[in-house]
Structures are given as C-alpha cells and as structure tokens.
Design a protein around this motif. Structure first.
Motif, PDB file in Angstrom:
ATOM      1  N   PHE A 277       0.812  -1.221   0.000  1.00 47.32           N
ATOM      2  CA  PHE A 277       0.000   0.000   0.000  1.00 47.32           C
ATOM      3  C   PHE A 277       0.845   1.271   0.000  1.00 47.32           C
ATOM      4  O   PHE A 277       0.402   2.312   0.498  1.00 47.32           O
ATOM      5  CB  PHE A 277      -0.956  -0.006   1.200  1.00 47.32           C
ATOM      6  N   ILE A 278       2.012   1.202  -0.591  1.00 45.27           N
ATOM      7  CA  ILE A 278       2.848   2.408  -0.626  1.00 45.27           C
ATOM      8  C   ILE A 278       2.206   3.492  -1.490  1.00 45.27           C
ATOM      9  O   ILE A 278       2.392   4.692  -1.245  1.00 45.27           O
ATOM     10  CB  ILE A 278       4.275   2.065  -1.117  1.00 45.27           C
ATOM     11  N   VAL A 279       1.422   3.113  -2.491  1.00 47.41           N
ATOM     12  CA  VAL A 279       0.741   4.111  -3.330  1.00 47.41           C
ATOM     13  C   VAL A 279      -0.266   4.907  -2.497  1.00 47.41           C
ATOM     14  O   VAL A 279      -0.460   6.100  -2.725  1.00 47.41           O
ATOM     15  CB  VAL A 279       0.059   3.437  -4.533  1.00 47.41           C
ATOM     16  N   SER A 280      -0.897   4.262  -1.525  1.00 54.05           N
ATOM     17  CA  SER A 280      -1.833   4.973  -0.645  1.00 54.05           C
ATOM     18  C   SER A 280      -1.109   6.049   0.150  1.00 54.05           C
ATOM     19  O   SER A 280      -1.623   7.163   0.329  1.00 54.05           O
ATOM     20  CB  SER A 280      -2.514   3.992   0.315  1.00 54.05           C
ATOM     21  N   ILE A 281       0.091   5.726   0.628  1.00 53.69           N
ATOM     22  CA  ILE A 281       0.876   6.696   1.391  1.00 53.69           C
ATOM     23  C   ILE A 281       1.361   7.821   0.481  1.00 53.69           C
ATOM     24  O   ILE A 281       1.382   8.990   0.872  1.00 53.69           O
ATOM     25  CB  ILE A 281       2.071   6.004   2.081  1.00 53.69           C
ATOM     26  N   ILE A 282       1.737   7.489  -0.747  1.00 51.47           N
ATOM     27  CA  ILE A 282       2.118   8.520  -1.713  1.00 51.47           C
ATOM     28  C   ILE A 282       0.941   9.461  -1.955  1.00 51.47           C
ATOM     29  O   ILE A 282       1.097  10.685  -2.011  1.00 51.47           O
ATOM     30  CB  ILE A 282       2.579   7.878  -3.041  1.00 51.47           C
ATOM     31  N   GLY A 283      -0.257   8.882  -2.081  1.00 59.65           N
ATOM     32  CA  GLY A 283      -1.450   9.700  -2.274  1.00 59.65           C
ATOM     33  C   GLY A 283      -1.736  10.587  -1.085  1.00 59.65           C
ATOM     34  O   GLY A 283      -2.164  11.738  -1.246  1.00 59.65           O
ATOM     35  N   GLU A 284      -1.502  10.079   0.122  1.00 58.53           N
ATOM     36  CA  GLU A 284      -1.752  10.878   1.325  1.00 58.53           C
ATOM     37  C   GLU A 284      -0.738  12.016   1.448  1.00 58.53           C
ATOM     38  O   GLU A 284      -1.092  13.137   1.797  1.00 58.53           O
ATOM     39  CB  GLU A 284      -1.697   9.989   2.565  1.00 58.53           C
ATOM     40  N   GLU A 285       0.531  11.729   1.163  1.00 56.65           N
ATOM     41  CA  GLU A 285       1.581  12.729   1.376  1.00 56.65           C
ATOM     42  C   GLU A 285       1.759  13.678   0.190  1.00 56.65           C
ATOM     43  O   GLU A 285       2.131  14.841   0.379  1.00 56.65           O
ATOM     44  CB  GLU A 285       2.907  12.030   1.688  1.00 56.65           C
ATOM     45  N   PHE A 286       1.511  13.208  -1.029  1.00 54.26           N
ATOM     46  CA  PHE A 286       1.722  14.041  -2.221  1.00 54.26           C
ATOM     47  C   PHE A 286       0.427  14.317  -2.997  1.00 54.26           C
ATOM     48  O   PHE A 286       0.467  15.034  -3.994  1.00 54.26           O
ATOM     49  CB  PHE A 286       2.746  13.387  -3.145  1.00 54.26           C
ATOM     50  N   GLY A 287      -0.674  13.727  -2.566  1.00 58.13           N
ATOM     51  CA  GLY A 287      -1.964  13.997  -3.163  1.00 58.13           C
ATOM     52  C   GLY A 287      -2.155  13.396  -4.548  1.00 58.13           C
ATOM     53  O   GLY A 287      -1.309  12.649  -5.054  1.00 58.13           O
ATOM     54  N   LEU A 288      -3.265  13.758  -5.159  1.00 60.68           N
ATOM     55  CA  LEU A 288      -3.592  13.279  -6.499  1.00 60.68           C
ATOM     56  C   LEU A 288      -2.528  13.709  -7.502  1.00 60.68           C
ATOM     57  O   LEU A 288      -2.189  12.963  -8.422  1.00 60.68           O
ATOM     58  CB  LEU A 288      -4.958  13.815  -6.918  1.00 60.68           C
TER      59      LEU A 288
END
Length: 386
Positions: A277-288
């Motif tokens: 789920f690293i993409v989820s964390i990327i989405g949380e920290e760097f957004g869409l």
C-alpha cells in the motif's frame, strides 16, 4: 560495441527507471519509519536496506544491458533456468516462511527471497524462447503448437497458487496469454479468447459470491479477501481493514497531499504501508498530483517497452520485450486496483517503488534486457537511414 549500446539505448526507459528507484528510497523511508520504530526501535531500519537493494539493482540492470542476448536463446541455458526455478519452488515448499497465511519467502541471512518473482521472469523467458521457435507452427496449427508451453506454465501457476499466492499466479496467467496472442495468433481468435476470459472471470466471481468456501479451490484466507473487497466498511475491523484505511489515506491527501513524512495512516492504521500500500501513502503525502506524476513516469517507461517490442525484427527479442512490458503493466494495475477497491487485495507490490529486494532486482534485470533490445533496435534503425 559497448559505446554503441550506451549511445543507442532508449533514454526514456532508463531515466524513468532511475527516477522511480530513487523515489522508492525516500518513500520507503517515509512509509516505513513508524513500523520500523515499533518493530526494531529504529525508524531508519528499512532506509539503508532499500538503498542497498537499489544499488544492487543498478548493477544487475547494467549487466543485463550489456549481456549478449544470444545466451538467452541457447536451449541449454533455458533448460538450466527452468531447473533453477523448479528447485527454488521446491525449496519454498520445504523451507518457505509462512506470513499471514501465505508461504512465499525463503529466508536468508541477508534478505528474504521470493521465488514467485523469479518465476514470472522465467515464464517470460521460456515463452519468448519456445514461441519464437514455433512461429510457423503457430500460424498453421495454433492449438498443437501451444499445448506443451501452456501445460508447463499451468503446472507452475498451480504450484504458486497453492502457496497461496493468487496475485502472482494471476499475473503469470495474463502474461502468458498476452505473449501467446502476440506470437502470431489471428485477431479473431484473440478476441474470442479475450471475451471468454472476461466471461469466465465474471462467472467465477458470481460462484464465489454464492458458494464461498464450499468451492474446492477457495480457502478461508482467499475468501476473506473477497469479503473485504465487497463490503470493506462493514468489515473495517477485519477483512476490510486495509482497503478502508487506504481510502482514508487517499481522501486525506486530496489534491496536493499533506506533505512528505506527514502521513497518519502509516502510523499503525494501514498495514504494509511500505509494500502493498505504498501508493496509498504517496497519495496521502503528495496527493492526487503526486500520484498522477508517478503514473505518467511509469506509463512512459512501459509504453517505450511496448514500442521496443513492436519495432524489434527478432521474434525472440520482440516477445521478450512485450512479455516484460506486460509484467510491469499487469502488476502495477493489480496493485492499483487493490488499493482503490476495484478488485480484491492480492499482496502484489507496485514495481520499483514498493520495498523489497527480490522484486526490485528481478524487475531491474528484466528492464535491462528490454533496454538491451532497444539499443539494438535503435542502432539498426540508425544504420538503415545512412
């Protein structure tokens, strides 16, 4: 010759690769810091390991870039690769470490080996070899030409499926189908098989909904993945935990994200924040916006791999490139669809970004071979224009 290899290699394969792997180092550090602190008392535990994996991967990529491709076309070498893969799967059966209901890893003093990752590449290599040898037979009698390769791949898929590793077995099936259809099958037959596959998948889903674990091939571990997919919020404390917290991470990130290192979901809420789920964390920290940039870089790399396969005049090189491109594309799509709830979670990581040694090194070798092919293709194109 070495200078030509560097001069003519497709830069749009190499530059995205470097960008993604360097990004993986900082993202694995960010996503894993809380888990590492809890488990090892050191928030930097995974940082040097991922950096070492990336360094080793660069070396393997370079070796693959300069490897004479004729070696991979030798029957003895292909047989050796198949035997080595079979031995690794056998060792997995005897000595594999079981984690969360799946036996996928062989432990070593340095890092865990995941044989399924090597198996994906071996299947691509084998199919590129055997299908390139059977080009004429495929056009004359498709079914007779592919029966032996399909049987061998089916055995491999079955062995991986019973670990259980549904994600890897599914990826191998799709890669194999793509390579077989790319080897010279008529469009009509390809479309027929594609429609049959989609229909079968829909029918299988309905069977699982109705009969659940009464089906002989579906154990409780896999069935829970489907339950968590169908109604994650109803099962938010159990089977739906990962998906629900993935939703929270993505929604919290919004358009621009909360900032590097400021994820909340990685602090014990979202399991495996630095792998599946690293993409989820990327989405949380760097957004869409951050996720979009990631996807565009990845899409550029995969599209160039496909283009290399199309341009290559060698059947083996073409099938090898298309097979590897399929592996990257399918694995990334399965990971993303699991993260956003479009399919059950399978435990498949995102290529080049998620933490892990086996996956990163196998993918680097694979990309290095496509870069090798691209240099040859570009050199030939340049010579033809003189």
């Amino acid at each position: 010759m070495l200078k030509n290899r560097i001069k003519y290699v497709d830069k749009y394969l190499v530059l995205p690769y470097i960008a993604l792997t360097l990004f993986s180092i900082i993202m694995v550090y960010s996503a894993s810091s809380y888990s590492a602190l809890n488990d090892y008392g050191n928030p930097h535990h995974y940082l040097p390991r991922q950096a070492v994996f990336v360094g080793m991967s660069y070396f393997l990529f370079t070796v693959s870039l300069f490897l004479p491709l004729q070696i991979l076309k030798q029957k003895k070498v292909v047989i050796f690769g198949i035997i080595l893969t079979a031995v690794s799967l056998f060792f997995l059966l005897l000595f594999g470490r079981e984690i969360y209901g799946a036996k996928r890893w062989i432990e070593t003093p340095f890092f865990n080996i995941q044989p399924a990752e090597f198996t994906k590449f071996m299947v691509i290599w084998y199919l590129a070899y055997i299908l390139s040898k059977k080009q004429k037979k495929i056009s004359e009698d498709f079914y007779r030409a592919v029966v032996a390769p399909v049987f061998l791949v089916a055995l491999i898929v079955l062995f991986i499926y019973i670990q259980p590793d549904t994600g890897s077995s599914f990826i191998i099936v799709i890669i194999s189908a793509v390579m077989i259809f790319a080897s010279g099958v008529s469009p009509k037959l390809g479309i027929s098989f594609g429609l049959f596959g989609v229909g079968s998948l829909f029918g299988l889903t309905q069977l699982i909904r109705k009969f659940g674990t009464d089906l002989f091939f579906l154990d409780e571990y896999r069935y829970n993945r489907f339950l968590g997919f169908w109604d994650p919020f109803q099962l938010a404390e159990g089977a739906g935990l990962q998906l629900v917290n993935s939703y929270y991470a993505l929604s919290r990130g919004g358009l621009l994200g909360v900032g590097f290192g400021d994820s909340v979901q990685k602090t014990g809420y979202l399991p495996f924040p630095y792998t599946d789920f690293i993409v989820s964390i990327i989405g949380e920290e760097f957004g869409l916006l951050g996720i979009t940039v990631l996807f565009l870089i990845f899409a550029l790399m995969v599209s160039r791999m496909i283009l290399t396969g199309i341009r290559s005049k060698s059947a083996f090189n073409s099938l090898l490139s298309i097979g590897i491109a399929s592996m990257f594309l399918i694995q990334s799509l399965i990971n993303l669809m699991g993260v956003v709830g479009l399919m059950p979670i399978t435990g498949v990581t995102f290529p080049f970004v998620s933490y892990g040694g086996s996956s990163l090194m196998v993918l680097s070798v694979s990309l290095g071979l496509v870069a090798n092919v691209s240099a040859r293709v570009n050199y030939q194109r340049a010579q033809s224009q003189l």
